[in-house]
Design an enzyme around this catalytic site. Structure first.
Site, PDB file in Angstrom:
ATOM      1  N   GLY A   9       0.829  -1.194   0.000  1.00 37.11           N
ATOM      2  CA  GLY A   9       0.000   0.000   0.000  1.00 37.11           C
ATOM      3  C   GLY A   9       0.861   1.240   0.000  1.00 37.11           C
ATOM      4  O   GLY A   9       2.012   1.220  -0.431  1.00 37.11           O
ATOM      5  N   CYS A  10       0.315   2.304   0.503  1.00 39.76           N
ATOM      6  CA  CYS A  10       1.007   3.588   0.521  1.00 39.76           C
ATOM      7  C   CYS A  10       2.317   3.497   1.301  1.00 39.76           C
ATOM      8  O   CYS A  10       2.339   3.066   2.453  1.00 39.76           O
ATOM      9  CB  CYS A  10       0.096   4.638   1.155  1.00 39.76           C
ATOM     10  SG  CYS A  10       0.893   6.218   1.402  1.00 39.76           S
ATOM     11  N   PHE A  11       3.404   3.893   0.661  1.00 41.13           N
ATOM     12  CA  PHE A  11       4.699   3.784   1.346  1.00 41.13           C
ATOM     13  C   PHE A  11       4.827   4.724   2.534  1.00 41.13           C
ATOM     14  O   PHE A  11       5.610   4.482   3.438  1.00 41.13           O
ATOM     15  CB  PHE A  11       5.886   3.885   0.401  1.00 41.13           C
ATOM     16  CG  PHE A  11       5.952   5.035  -0.568  1.00 41.13           C
ATOM     17  CD1 PHE A  11       5.258   6.223  -0.425  1.00 41.13           C
ATOM     18  CD2 PHE A  11       6.773   4.906  -1.684  1.00 41.13           C
ATOM     19  CE1 PHE A  11       5.368   7.258  -1.338  1.00 41.13           C
ATOM     20  CE2 PHE A  11       6.895   5.934  -2.611  1.00 41.13           C
ATOM     21  CZ  PHE A  11       6.187   7.119  -2.431  1.00 41.13           C
ATOM     22  N   TRP A  12       4.034   5.791   2.568  1.00 44.44           N
ATOM     23  CA  TRP A  12       4.060   6.675   3.744  1.00 44.44           C
ATOM     24  C   TRP A  12       3.654   5.912   4.991  1.00 44.44           C
ATOM     25  O   TRP A  12       4.230   6.087   6.061  1.00 44.44           O
ATOM     26  CB  TRP A  12       3.103   7.843   3.572  1.00 44.44           C
ATOM     27  CG  TRP A  12       3.356   8.773   2.447  1.00 44.44           C
ATOM     28  CD1 TRP A  12       4.516   8.938   1.726  1.00 44.44           C
ATOM     29  CD2 TRP A  12       2.411   9.695   1.896  1.00 44.44           C
ATOM     30  NE1 TRP A  12       4.335   9.897   0.779  1.00 44.44           N
ATOM     31  CE2 TRP A  12       3.059  10.391   0.853  1.00 44.44           C
ATOM     32  CE3 TRP A  12       1.094   9.996   2.181  1.00 44.44           C
ATOM     33  CZ2 TRP A  12       2.413  11.373   0.104  1.00 44.44           C
ATOM     34  CZ3 TRP A  12       0.452  10.976   1.435  1.00 44.44           C
ATOM     35  CH2 TRP A  12       1.114  11.653   0.406  1.00 44.44           C
ATOM     36  N   CYS A  13       2.616   5.069   4.868  1.00 44.61           N
ATOM     37  CA  CYS A  13       2.109   4.299   6.008  1.00 44.61           C
ATOM     38  C   CYS A  13       3.148   3.313   6.522  1.00 44.61           C
ATOM     39  O   CYS A  13       3.405   3.233   7.719  1.00 44.61           O
ATOM     40  CB  CYS A  13       0.868   3.499   5.611  1.00 44.61           C
ATOM     41  SG  CYS A  13      -0.587   4.471   5.248  1.00 44.61           S
TER      42      CYS A  13
END
Length: 167
Positions: A9-13
């Site tokens: 998923g989102c790499f920020w998470c």
């Protein structure tokens, strides 16, 4: 020092979560698995790359098994090309290893947990070919932007879960 590259998923998470985990020495968000020299725009346009995080870890403080345990609990490994509201091939669940010993550990781990899910695990496992760091504004995004909407409503609850489960 060892490293592993994870896409879920989102790499920020994923980066925000693993920054809290003891034994993770450093992390960097990036791209892998598709066209050469990707940009955020090309990845979002479907160039085949995945948003990933490269974790460097001290294997005397944290094992690959523990990293995998956390990883599989913070994303849905049964969801193809989608994590929550994030949809696209760049959000697929994948693990990129650098040595064959890690490949064996990863495959055994997935075999062990597969019956914990009501749907098949779709996490793809690859030997790392080429990794590209993401643009600087993506690095440590949550740390820099904790009040941004996505951070507050998606990442912050995930961090609370991790704090309760692993810290």
């Amino acid at each position: 020092m060892k490293s592993i590259i994870l896409g879920g998923g989102c790499f920020w998470c994923i980066q925000a979560v693993f920054k809290k985990i003891k034994g993770i020495v450093d992390s960097e968000v990036g791209y892998t698995g598709g066209a050469e020299n990707p940009t955020y725009e090309s990845v979002c346009s479907g160039d085949g790359n995945i948003e990933v995080i490269k974790l460097n870890y001290n294997d005397k403080e944290i094992s690959l098994i523990k990293i995998l345990d956390i990883f599989f609990k913070i994303h849905d490994p049964t969801s193809l090309d989608k994590q929550g509201a994030d949809v696209g091939i760049q959000y697929r669940s994948a693990i990129f290893y650098e040595n064959e010993n890690d490949e064996v550990i990863i495959k055994k781990f997935i075999e062990k947990i597969k019956n914990n899910y009501s749907s098949p695990i779709v996490t793809q496992i690859y030997k790392l070919n080429k990794y590209y760091p993401a643009e600087s504004y993506h690095q440590n995004y949550f740390t820099k932007n904790p009040n941004q909407g996505y951070c507050r409503f998606v990442i912050a609850p995930k961090l609370q879960f991790v704090k309760n489960e692993f810290i």
